[in-house]
Motif scaffolding. Structure first.
Motif, PDB file in Angstrom:
ATOM      1  N   ASN A  18      15.159  31.533 -29.008  1.00  0.00           N
ATOM      2  CA  ASN A  18      13.702  31.526 -29.132  1.00  0.00           C
ATOM      3  C   ASN A  18      13.172  32.849 -28.614  1.00  0.00           C
ATOM      4  N   ASN A  19      12.832  33.773 -29.551  1.00  0.00           N
ATOM      5  CA  ASN A  19      12.433  35.131 -29.201  1.00  0.00           C
ATOM      6  C   ASN A  19      13.555  35.795 -28.398  1.00  0.00           C
ATOM      7  N   ASN A  20      13.294  36.111 -27.138  1.00  0.00           N
ATOM      8  CA  ASN A  20      14.319  36.774 -26.325  1.00  0.00           C
ATOM      9  C   ASN A  20      14.990  35.801 -25.354  1.00  0.00           C
ATOM     10  N   GLN A  21      14.941  34.526 -25.681  1.00  0.00           N
ATOM     11  CA  GLN A  21      15.563  33.524 -24.831  1.00  0.00           C
ATOM     12  C   GLN A  21      16.691  32.808 -25.574  1.00  0.00           C
ATOM     13  N   ILE A  22      17.771  32.583 -24.864  1.00  0.00           N
ATOM     14  CA  ILE A  22      18.853  31.739 -25.363  1.00  0.00           C
ATOM     15  C   ILE A  22      18.800  30.445 -24.553  1.00  0.00           C
ATOM     16  N   ILE A  23      18.681  29.313 -25.248  1.00  0.00           N
ATOM     17  CA  ILE A  23      18.541  28.017 -24.587  1.00  0.00           C
ATOM     18  C   ILE A  23      19.769  27.176 -24.917  1.00  0.00           C
ATOM     19  N   VAL A  24      20.532  26.837 -23.865  1.00  0.00           N
ATOM     20  CA  VAL A  24      21.799  26.110 -24.028  1.00  0.00           C
ATOM     21  C   VAL A  24      21.633  24.688 -23.500  1.00  0.00           C
ATOM     22  N   ASP A  25      21.944  23.698 -24.329  1.00  0.00           N
ATOM     23  CA  ASP A  25      21.935  22.298 -23.891  1.00  0.00           C
ATOM     24  C   ASP A  25      23.280  21.955 -23.268  1.00  0.00           C
ATOM     25  N   THR A  26      23.247  21.280 -22.116  1.00  0.00           N
ATOM     26  CA  THR A  26      24.496  20.974 -21.425  1.00  0.00           C
ATOM     27  C   THR A  26      24.327  19.763 -20.519  1.00  0.00           C
ATOM     28  N   GLU A  27      25.408  19.053 -20.287  1.00  0.00           N
ATOM     29  CA  GLU A  27      25.421  17.960 -19.321  1.00  0.00           C
ATOM     30  C   GLU A  27      26.010  18.405 -17.985  1.00  0.00           C
TER      31      GLU A  27
ATOM     32  N   THR B 158      19.261   7.489  -7.946  1.00  0.00           N
ATOM     33  CA  THR B 158      18.230   8.305  -8.586  1.00  0.00           C
ATOM     34  C   THR B 158      18.817   9.557  -9.220  1.00  0.00           C
ATOM     35  N   LYS B 159      19.694  10.229  -8.499  1.00  0.00           N
ATOM     36  CA  LYS B 159      20.269  11.464  -9.028  1.00  0.00           C
ATOM     37  C   LYS B 159      21.142  11.192 -10.251  1.00  0.00           C
ATOM     38  N   ASN B 160      21.753  10.009 -10.312  1.00  0.00           N
ATOM     39  CA  ASN B 160      22.588   9.676 -11.465  1.00  0.00           C
ATOM     40  C   ASN B 160      21.756   9.387 -12.707  1.00  0.00           C
ATOM     41  N   LEU B 161      20.563   8.832 -12.513  1.00  0.00           N
ATOM     42  CA  LEU B 161      19.713   8.516 -13.658  1.00  0.00           C
ATOM     43  C   LEU B 161      19.355   9.767 -14.451  1.00  0.00           C
ATOM     44  N   THR B 162      18.987  10.814 -13.733  1.00  0.00           N
ATOM     45  CA  THR B 162      18.630  12.049 -14.430  1.00  0.00           C
ATOM     46  C   THR B 162      19.875  12.740 -14.967  1.00  0.00           C
ATOM     47  N   GLY B 163      20.994  12.574 -14.276  1.00  0.00           N
ATOM     48  CA  GLY B 163      22.226  13.212 -14.733  1.00  0.00           C
ATOM     49  C   GLY B 163      22.792  12.574 -15.980  1.00  0.00           C
ATOM     50  N   LYS B 164      22.807  11.226 -16.020  1.00  0.00           N
ATOM     51  CA  LYS B 164      23.400  10.507 -17.152  1.00  0.00           C
ATOM     52  C   LYS B 164      22.482  10.478 -18.373  1.00  0.00           C
ATOM     53  N   ASN B 165      21.190  10.331 -18.128  1.00  0.00           N
ATOM     54  CA  ASN B 165      20.266  10.094 -19.227  1.00  0.00           C
ATOM     55  C   ASN B 165      19.394  11.294 -19.558  1.00  0.00           C
ATOM     56  N   GLY B 166      19.477  12.329 -18.747  1.00  0.00           N
ATOM     57  CA  GLY B 166      18.635  13.485 -18.958  1.00  0.00           C
ATOM     58  C   GLY B 166      19.286  14.541 -19.831  1.00  0.00           C
ATOM     59  N   ASN B 167      18.552  15.607 -20.040  1.00  0.00           N
ATOM     60  CA  ASN B 167      19.032  16.721 -20.855  1.00  0.00           C
ATOM     61  C   ASN B 167      18.775  18.004 -20.076  1.00  0.00           C
TER      62      ASN B 167
ATOM     63  N   CYS C  24      12.901   7.513  -3.433  1.00  0.00           N
ATOM     64  CA  CYS C  24      13.897   6.456  -3.628  1.00  0.00           C
ATOM     65  C   CYS C  24      15.302   7.007  -3.792  1.00  0.00           C
ATOM     66  N   ASP C  25      16.258   6.387  -3.094  1.00  0.00           N
ATOM     67  CA  ASP C  25      17.661   6.776  -3.271  1.00  0.00           C
ATOM     68  C   ASP C  25      18.300   6.018  -4.422  1.00  0.00           C
ATOM     69  N   ARG C  26      17.664   4.923  -4.829  1.00  0.00           N
ATOM     70  CA  ARG C  26      18.186   4.146  -5.964  1.00  0.00           C
ATOM     71  C   ARG C  26      17.009   3.554  -6.725  1.00  0.00           C
ATOM     72  N   ILE C  27      17.148   3.432  -8.052  1.00  0.00           N
ATOM     73  CA  ILE C  27      16.041   2.975  -8.880  1.00  0.00           C
ATOM     74  C   ILE C  27      16.552   2.015  -9.948  1.00  0.00           C
ATOM     75  N   ALA C  28      15.787   0.938 -10.150  1.00  0.00           N
ATOM     76  CA  ALA C  28      15.999   0.052 -11.289  1.00  0.00           C
ATOM     77  C   ALA C  28      14.772   0.174 -12.187  1.00  0.00           C
ATOM     78  N   ILE C  29      15.005   0.202 -13.495  1.00  0.00           N
ATOM     79  CA  ILE C  29      13.912   0.242 -14.459  1.00  0.00           C
ATOM     80  C   ILE C  29      13.901  -1.085 -15.201  1.00  0.00           C
ATOM     81  N   ILE C  30      12.739  -1.723 -15.193  1.00  0.00           N
ATOM     82  CA  ILE C  30      12.575  -3.010 -15.859  1.00  0.00           C
ATOM     83  C   ILE C  30      11.626  -2.838 -17.031  1.00  0.00           C
ATOM     84  N   ASP C  31      11.945  -3.488 -18.145  1.00  0.00           N
ATOM     85  CA  ASP C  31      11.085  -3.433 -19.321  1.00  0.00           C
ATOM     86  C   ASP C  31      11.212  -4.737 -20.084  1.00  0.00           C
ATOM     87  N   ASN C  32      10.079  -5.311 -20.419  1.00  0.00           N
ATOM     88  CA  ASN C  32      10.059  -6.561 -21.184  1.00  0.00           C
ATOM     89  C   ASN C  32      10.879  -7.664 -20.507  1.00  0.00           C
TER      90      ASN C  32
END
Length: 308
Positions: A254-263, A221-230, A204-212
């Motif tokens: 974490n041990n010998n790993q450095i884990i950086v959170d970023t947008e 699709t690529k924006n959904l993971t970019g805006k709402n992901g980590n 899918c090139d575009r996605i809508a999520i419906i709930d309740n």
């Protein structure tokens, strides 16, 4: 020129005068798009599809199919749609070639046109050798192929697929993916619902999520993971001797790993590497891990449920 294949405005559906299956949703599906409609069980996906295709009477709102109102211009609107429902619906007493010919006739194709389209669909879906078999003699995967062939027999502008690969093997799934990509590239609009989130992410090139009964997000699709992901940058290192080696970024060791959170990993990575080099940290490997659509889906639907 028609921009949207499907336009849904203020759509509401109430069952038994009390249960709101759809709560005034708005949705535009661009012509030629491969559009995903995702949601948990009972979210309103099948009701939405039923309303679009004319199988469900809705209480409030409007639906336009290629510019035609699907109530006042229902004959035209329904001819523009091919629906492959989740539940298999075949007449088990006829050979599959007749099943397809009858389906074509329902949409107004002539006797010769029906036969011609049937042969094309049988060939396209690898069912030619089974043309004289009844539906009950087909494997599960072949039944699913026949279901989609029925939806396409009249060559509609819009194809609606409700769980098209449910219960099929991996090989058939990828075959169907390739076929759906091909007809989408040729201009056919496809609306897909699926519980295989990877499937939606791939197709899918575009996605809508419906709930309740509400559309909680609608984006590329690529924006959904970019805006709402980590996104995380995972760096395998040596000589990590202190925990304040990186400034201006959220990270953990974490041990010998450095884990950086970023947008914005492409902007963050050069800065982080420079700081590590200045601290004489030896870098052995760098990996960028982006959130999947499945993670985003779980996050958004759980957040929406908690808000309620």
């Amino acid at each position: 020129m028609i921009k949207n294949a499907i336009e849904i405005k203020n759509l509401k559906k109430i069952y038994d005068n009390k249960f709101e299956a759809l709560k005034s949703i708005d949705l535009d599906i661009p012509k030629g798009s491969f559009y995903g409609l995702l949601g948990p069980n009972g979210a309103g996906k099948t009701t939405t599809i039923g309303a679009i295709s004319g199988l469900v009477n809705y209480d409030i709102g409007s639906i336009s199919i290629m510019g035609h109102d699907n109530k006042s211009d229902y004959r035209i609107a329904r001819k523009l749609i091919g629906l492959s429902p989740q539940e298999l619906n075949f007449d088990v007493f006829f050979p599959i070639r007749k099943v397809l010919e009858f389906q074509a006739g329902y949409y107004g194709l002539s006797f010769n046109e029906s036969k011609e389209r049937t042969e094309i669909m049988l060939e396209q879906f690898g069912l030619t050798e089974k043309r004289n078999n009844t539906c009950r003699e087909l494997s599960g995967g072949m039944k699913r192929r026949l279901q989609i062939a029925k939806a396409l027999i009249h060559n509609p502008e819009i194809l609606i697929l409700d769980e098209p690969t449910a219960g099929v093997d991996i090989e058939l799934r990828y075959m169907l993916w390739d076929f759906l990509k091909k007809i989408n590239n040729e201009g056919k609009t496809i609306l897909l619902t699926t519980h295989y989130i990877e499937e939606a992410e791939q197709l899918c090139d575009r996605i809508a999520i419906i709930d309740n009964g509400n559309i909680i997000t609608n984006d590329k699709t690529k924006n959904l993971t970019g805006k709402n992901g980590n996104t995380q940058i995972v760096i395998d290192c040596e000589n990590i001797e202190k925990d304040n080696i990186i400034k201006n970024f959220n990270f953990k060791i974490n041990n010998n790993q450095i884990i950086v959170d970023t947008e914005a990993p492409n902007k963050t990575l050069p800065n982080v590497v420079e700081q590590l080099n200045n601290s004489n940290i030896i870098i052995n490997n760098i990996e960028i891990k982006k959130s999947t659509l499945e993670q985003v889906f779980l996050k958004l639907t759980s957040n929406y449920a908690s808000d309620k």
